[in-house]
Scaffold this motif. Structure first.
Motif, PDB file in Angstrom:
ATOM      1  N   UNK A 129      99.166  -6.507  65.641  1.00 34.11           N
ATOM      2  CA  UNK A 129      99.652  -5.812  66.721  1.00 34.11           C
ATOM      3  C   UNK A 129     100.872  -5.049  66.104  1.00 34.11           C
ATOM      4  N   UNK A 130     101.644  -5.501  65.231  1.00 36.49           N
ATOM      5  CA  UNK A 130     102.917  -5.346  64.901  1.00 36.49           C
ATOM      6  C   UNK A 130     102.706  -4.105  63.944  1.00 36.49           C
ATOM      7  N   UNK A 131     101.649  -3.897  63.327  1.00 40.49           N
ATOM      8  CA  UNK A 131     101.212  -2.746  62.647  1.00 40.49           C
ATOM      9  C   UNK A 131     100.818  -1.459  63.162  1.00 40.49           C
ATOM     10  N   UNK A 132     100.345  -1.766  64.523  1.00 40.76           N
ATOM     11  CA  UNK A 132      99.757  -0.600  65.390  1.00 40.76           C
ATOM     12  C   UNK A 132     101.262  -0.244  66.156  1.00 40.76           C
ATOM     13  N   UNK A 133     102.287  -1.034  66.327  1.00 39.88           N
ATOM     14  CA  UNK A 133     103.274  -0.902  67.287  1.00 39.88           C
ATOM     15  C   UNK A 133     104.078   0.107  66.064  1.00 39.88           C
ATOM     16  N   UNK A 134     104.489  -0.378  64.909  1.00 44.16           N
ATOM     17  CA  UNK A 134     104.997   0.246  64.073  1.00 44.16           C
ATOM     18  C   UNK A 134     104.386   1.847  63.752  1.00 44.16           C
ATOM     19  N   UNK A 135     103.289   1.844  63.440  1.00 45.94           N
ATOM     20  CA  UNK A 135     102.542   3.225  63.123  1.00 45.94           C
ATOM     21  C   UNK A 135     102.752   3.918  64.669  1.00 45.94           C
ATOM     22  N   UNK A 136     102.397   3.394  65.647  1.00 44.40           N
ATOM     23  CA  UNK A 136     102.832   4.153  67.139  1.00 44.40           C
ATOM     24  C   UNK A 136     104.028   4.799  67.177  1.00 44.40           C
ATOM     25  N   UNK A 137     105.155   3.945  66.516  1.00 46.60           N
ATOM     26  CA  UNK A 137     106.463   4.397  66.758  1.00 46.60           C
ATOM     27  C   UNK A 137     106.642   5.688  65.840  1.00 46.60           C
ATOM     28  N   UNK A 138     106.248   5.437  64.651  1.00 45.97           N
ATOM     29  CA  UNK A 138     106.294   6.346  63.594  1.00 45.97           C
ATOM     30  C   UNK A 138     105.847   7.584  64.016  1.00 45.97           C
ATOM     31  N   UNK A 139     104.461   7.638  64.686  1.00 46.51           N
ATOM     32  CA  UNK A 139     103.871   8.853  65.273  1.00 46.51           C
ATOM     33  C   UNK A 139     104.827   9.452  66.343  1.00 46.51           C
ATOM     34  N   UNK A 140     105.345   8.649  67.212  1.00 43.63           N
ATOM     35  CA  UNK A 140     106.121   9.206  68.250  1.00 43.63           C
ATOM     36  C   UNK A 140     107.471   9.836  67.685  1.00 43.63           C
ATOM     37  N   UNK A 141     107.759   9.003  66.717  1.00 48.61           N
ATOM     38  CA  UNK A 141     109.256   9.661  66.220  1.00 48.61           C
ATOM     39  C   UNK A 141     108.927  11.120  65.611  1.00 48.61           C
ATOM     40  N   UNK A 142     107.897  11.332  64.967  1.00 52.92           N
ATOM     41  CA  UNK A 142     107.389  12.383  64.443  1.00 52.92           C
ATOM     42  C   UNK A 142     107.273  13.564  65.505  1.00 52.92           C
ATOM     43  N   UNK A 168      94.439 -10.620  58.762  1.00 51.55           N
ATOM     44  CA  UNK A 168      95.886 -10.611  59.095  1.00 51.55           C
ATOM     45  C   UNK A 168      96.458 -11.637  60.031  1.00 51.55           C
ATOM     46  N   UNK A 169      95.617 -12.419  60.745  1.00 48.44           N
ATOM     47  CA  UNK A 169      96.192 -13.271  61.687  1.00 48.44           C
ATOM     48  C   UNK A 169      96.145 -12.673  63.171  1.00 48.44           C
ATOM     49  N   UNK A 170      96.800 -13.399  64.081  1.00 44.73           N
ATOM     50  CA  UNK A 170      96.863 -12.880  65.224  1.00 44.73           C
ATOM     51  C   UNK A 170      97.671 -12.134  65.703  1.00 44.73           C
ATOM     52  N   UNK A 171      99.096 -11.660  64.970  1.00 42.82           N
ATOM     53  CA  UNK A 171     100.113 -11.082  65.367  1.00 42.82           C
ATOM     54  C   UNK A 171     100.407  -9.704  64.768  1.00 42.82           C
ATOM     55  N   UNK A 172     100.109 -10.055  63.320  1.00 44.31           N
ATOM     56  CA  UNK A 172     100.478  -8.961  62.427  1.00 44.31           C
ATOM     57  C   UNK A 172      99.831  -7.502  62.853  1.00 44.31           C
TER      58      UNK A 172
END
Length: 158
Positions: free
Chosen positions: A72-85, A66-70
Motif C-alpha cells: 500500500x505504501x508503494x502504491x501511494x508513493x507511485x500515485x503521489x509521484x504521478x500526481x505530482x508529475x 512484501x507483507x501487509x503494509x508495504x
C-alpha cells in the motif's frame, strides 16, 4: 503492462513490478479492487479471465513477499509521484504546502528539516556527510530551522 510477478521475485523486484504496474495502469488502481471490477469508460473489461487470474496471483505473491503494509505504501508513493508529475510539481507534494512547512519549522526534527532542505535545494550543503566533505561541522537544529525559514520567506516573496 506486465501482469505477472515471477514466483521467485525478491522484495526489490516485487516493488519494481508494483511501481511499473501502478504507473502503467494509472491512478485508478487499488490493491483491494478485484481485477474483474476494472473497466474502461465505455464499460469494457480491462482484463480478460486469464489476465484476472494472473493479476490476482501476482498480487497474492506481492503481499506474501512484501507483507501487509508495504504494498500500500508503494502504491501511494507511485500515485503521489504521478500526481505530482500531472501538476508539474516534484514529490512529495506535502513539501509544497505552506501549512506543512510551518508545522515543520515549528516542530520538525533536525532530520525532517534537512530532508526538506535537500528537497527544496538539492545543490545545498545540509546533510552531515555534505558538511564533513566541505570541512564544516554538522548543522544544528537551530541552524536548519533558520535556513528553512529564510528559504520559505524568499519563495513567498517571489
Amino acid at each position: 503492462m506486465e501482469l505477472y510477478l515471477p514466483k521467485e521475485a525478491t522484495s526489490r523486484q516485487a516493488i519494481a513490478w508494483l511501481k511499473r504496474f501502478v504507473h502503467d495502469f494509472g491512478l485508478g488502481f487499488h490493491l483491494d479492487t478485484s481485477p474483474d471490477d476494472y473497466s474502461t469508460p465505455d464499460g469494457l473489461r480491462c482484463f480478460n479471465a486469464d489476465e484476472c487470474r494472473i493479476l490476482e496471483d501476482s498480487i497474492h505473491r506481492l503481499f506474501k513477499t512484501l507483507g501487509d503494509e508495504l504494498p500500500y505504501e508503494v502504491c501511494a508513493e507511485e500515485a503521489t509521484a504521478m500526481l505530482a508529475e500531472l501538476v508539474h510539481s516534484k514529490p512529495p507534494l506535502k513539501h509544497h504546502s505552506p501549512v506543512f512547512q510551518q508545522e515543520l519549522l515549528k516542530s520538525g526534527t533536525r532530520e525532517q528539516i534537512i530532508e526538506w532542505l535537500c528537497w527544496n535545494d538539492p545543490n545545498g550543503c545540509y546533510t552531515d556527510d555534505d558538511s564533513a566533505s566541505e570541512g564544516y561541522s554538522p548543522l544544528t537544529l537551530a541552524q536548519v530551522r533558520h535556513i528553512m525559514d529564510e528559504q520559505v520567506r524568499r519563495q513567498r516573496s517571489t
